[in-house]
Design a protein around this motif. Structure first.
Motif, PDB file in Angstrom:
ATOM      1  N   UNK A 109      29.076 -77.711 105.092  1.00  0.00           N
ATOM      2  CA  UNK A 109      29.759 -78.972 105.413  1.00  0.00           C
ATOM      3  C   UNK A 109      30.573 -78.849 106.690  1.00  0.00           C
ATOM      4  N   UNK A 110      31.295 -77.659 106.791  1.00  0.00           N
ATOM      5  CA  UNK A 110      32.077 -77.465 108.014  1.00  0.00           C
ATOM      6  C   UNK A 110      31.170 -77.379 109.237  1.00  0.00           C
ATOM      7  N   UNK A 111      29.995 -76.755 109.067  1.00  0.00           N
ATOM      8  CA  UNK A 111      29.052 -76.654 110.175  1.00  0.00           C
ATOM      9  C   UNK A 111      28.555 -78.034 110.608  1.00  0.00           C
ATOM     10  N   UNK A 153      31.252 -79.748 112.528  1.00  0.00           N
ATOM     11  CA  UNK A 153      31.363 -79.199 113.876  1.00  0.00           C
ATOM     12  C   UNK A 153      30.276 -79.707 114.795  1.00  0.00           C
ATOM     13  N   UNK A 154      29.058 -79.795 114.284  1.00  0.00           N
ATOM     14  CA  UNK A 154      27.942 -80.313 115.088  1.00  0.00           C
ATOM     15  C   UNK A 154      28.174 -81.774 115.459  1.00  0.00           C
ATOM     16  N   UNK A 155      28.691 -82.547 114.483  1.00  0.00           N
ATOM     17  CA  UNK A 155      28.961 -83.962 114.744  1.00  0.00           C
ATOM     18  C   UNK A 155      30.029 -84.117 115.817  1.00  0.00           C
ATOM     19  N   UNK A 156      31.115 -83.338 115.731  1.00  0.00           N
ATOM     20  CA  UNK A 156      32.177 -83.417 116.736  1.00  0.00           C
ATOM     21  C   UNK A 156      31.672 -82.998 118.103  1.00  0.00           C
ATOM     22  N   UNK A 157      30.829 -81.968 118.135  1.00  0.00           N
ATOM     23  CA  UNK A 157      30.256 -81.539 119.413  1.00  0.00           C
ATOM     24  C   UNK A 157      29.383 -82.632 120.011  1.00  0.00           C
ATOM     25  N   UNK A 158      28.625 -83.330 119.156  1.00  0.00           N
ATOM     26  CA  UNK A 158      27.799 -84.435 119.636  1.00  0.00           C
ATOM     27  C   UNK A 158      28.633 -85.553 120.231  1.00  0.00           C
ATOM     28  N   UNK A 192      38.617 -85.008 126.456  1.00  0.00           N
ATOM     29  CA  UNK A 192      39.635 -83.960 126.535  1.00  0.00           C
ATOM     30  C   UNK A 192      40.479 -83.928 125.263  1.00  0.00           C
ATOM     31  N   UNK A 193      40.856 -85.091 124.763  1.00  0.00           N
ATOM     32  CA  UNK A 193      41.624 -85.151 123.517  1.00  0.00           C
ATOM     33  C   UNK A 193      40.832 -84.568 122.351  1.00  0.00           C
ATOM     34  N   UNK A 194      39.552 -84.908 122.293  1.00  0.00           N
ATOM     35  CA  UNK A 194      38.721 -84.390 121.210  1.00  0.00           C
ATOM     36  C   UNK A 194      38.590 -82.873 121.316  1.00  0.00           C
ATOM     37  N   UNK A 195      38.402 -82.387 122.564  1.00  0.00           N
ATOM     38  CA  UNK A 195      38.303 -80.941 122.756  1.00  0.00           C
ATOM     39  C   UNK A 195      39.598 -80.255 122.330  1.00  0.00           C
ATOM     40  N   UNK A 196      40.730 -80.858 122.676  1.00  0.00           N
ATOM     41  CA  UNK A 196      42.019 -80.292 122.272  1.00  0.00           C
ATOM     42  C   UNK A 196      42.175 -80.256 120.772  1.00  0.00           C
ATOM     43  N   UNK A 197      41.726 -81.334 120.110  1.00  0.00           N
ATOM     44  CA  UNK A 197      41.815 -81.379 118.651  1.00  0.00           C
ATOM     45  C   UNK A 197      40.924 -80.310 118.014  1.00  0.00           C
ATOM     46  N   UNK A 198      39.732 -80.108 118.588  1.00  0.00           N
ATOM     47  CA  UNK A 198      38.829 -79.100 118.047  1.00  0.00           C
ATOM     48  C   UNK A 198      39.406 -77.690 118.210  1.00  0.00           C
ATOM     49  N   UNK A 212      42.599 -76.951 118.427  1.00  0.00           N
ATOM     50  CA  UNK A 212      43.739 -76.828 117.499  1.00  0.00           C
ATOM     51  C   UNK A 212      43.249 -76.526 116.086  1.00  0.00           C
ATOM     52  N   UNK A 213      42.190 -77.201 115.666  1.00  0.00           N
ATOM     53  CA  UNK A 213      41.645 -76.979 114.323  1.00  0.00           C
ATOM     54  C   UNK A 213      41.152 -75.543 114.177  1.00  0.00           C
ATOM     55  N   UNK A 214      40.452 -75.037 115.199  1.00  0.00           N
ATOM     56  CA  UNK A 214      39.949 -73.667 115.138  1.00  0.00           C
ATOM     57  C   UNK A 214      41.089 -72.651 115.082  1.00  0.00           C
ATOM     58  N   UNK A 215      42.121 -72.867 115.904  1.00  0.00           N
ATOM     59  CA  UNK A 215      43.265 -71.956 115.903  1.00  0.00           C
ATOM     60  C   UNK A 215      43.992 -71.988 114.566  1.00  0.00           C
ATOM     61  N   UNK A 216      44.148 -73.181 114.018  1.00  0.00           N
ATOM     62  CA  UNK A 216      44.828 -73.312 112.738  1.00  0.00           C
ATOM     63  C   UNK A 216      44.026 -72.617 111.638  1.00  0.00           C
ATOM     64  N   UNK A 217      42.721 -72.765 111.716  1.00  0.00           N
ATOM     65  CA  UNK A 217      41.864 -72.111 110.721  1.00  0.00           C
ATOM     66  C   UNK A 217      42.005 -70.585 110.808  1.00  0.00           C
TER      67      UNK A 217
END
Length: 245
Positions: free
Chosen positions: A1-3, A6-11, A217-223, A225-230
């Motif tokens: 599900x996480x994968x 991630x693919x959707x956000x990258x798209x 840029x905002x979306x990239x920043x959010x992604x 942040x999510x990775x760092x938090x994880x």
């Protein structure tokens, strides 16, 4: 599900970048168009295109070109098109001009207020005999105006639709696929008033490009942040294993 997430956000990120790049390309096209039109407006008038050139006329290459033409006006076949100008509401007066080769060109002779729509009220401006006109070449405006369709049967016009006007008013004639907006040279009696063409292009492409790139840029920043938090949570000794569901 996480994968999948991630693919959707990258798209989405890639799509935002693509939209921003497309707007940059549109900005280049619009800037070039404005420069070309400015050059046409500053040029000396050339002879209005004849029948041999009609098929090659395009909006990108020819609109707002300064042209001149001579002939005789057919005032009995003029068409009034509703207009809203710096002088207020009224009508554009489109009058066919017969050139020496027998073809017709619709000339937007200019604006008249609503109370002067009757040609008899501006008879002084109905030029007889040979006339020479200079102005801007314009292309047809098919369909009508905003939420208002042209009504050829009722002789009510909201746009300068050349083919429709020619079919309704000039059957059987060879009519140019363009019209000419007459310049500000005064007509006898002061009407119609020419030279009111507004040459303006909307150019918000830079704003749109910055908007799309900013969202990316905002979306990239959010992604990030999510990775760092994880990763931070995964490094805590008391962190519970995450479900793969």
């Amino acid at each position: 599900m996480r994968a999948a997430l991630g693919i959707a956000l990258l798209g989405v990120f890639v799509s935002l970048l693509a939209l921003g790049t497309w707007q940059v390309q549109r900005l280049g096209w619009k800037t070039d168009l404005i420069a070309r039109v400015d050059a046409r407006l500053a040029a000396e008038p050339v002879e209005a295109p004849g029948p041999a050139e009609w098929a090659a006329i395009t909006r990108e290459a020819d609109e707002y070109r300064r042209v001149a033409l001579s002939g005789s006006f057919l005032h009995d076949r003029e068409t009034l098109v509703q207009a809203l100008t710096e002088r207020g509401a009224g009508f554009w007066v489109l009058t066919p001009l017969r050139r020496p080769d027998g073809t017709l060109v619709l000339v937007n002779r200019g604006y008249v207020p609503a109370d002067r729509r009757d040609p008899a009220s501006r008879a002084q401006g109905q030029i007889a005999g040979e006339a020479t006109v200079s102005g801007l070449l314009r292309l047809s405006e098919p369909g009508g105006g905003f939420l208002r369709s042209n009504d050829p049967a009722g002789d009510r016009w909201f746009s300068r639709d050349i083919s429709a006007i020619a079919a309704a008013k000039l059957p059987g004639e060879r009519v140019a696929p363009y019209f000419v907006d007459a310049d500000a040279a005064p007509n006898p009696g002061g009407l119609p008033v020419g030279g009111l063409t507004v040459v303006s292009f909307r150019n918000h492409h830079l704003v749109y490009a910055l908007t799309w790139y900013g969202l990316a840029l905002l979306l990239a920043g959010a992604m990030v942040w999510i990775l760092r938090e994880k990763r931070r949570r995964a490094g805590r000794p008391d962190a519970a294993p995450e479900s793969e569901g």
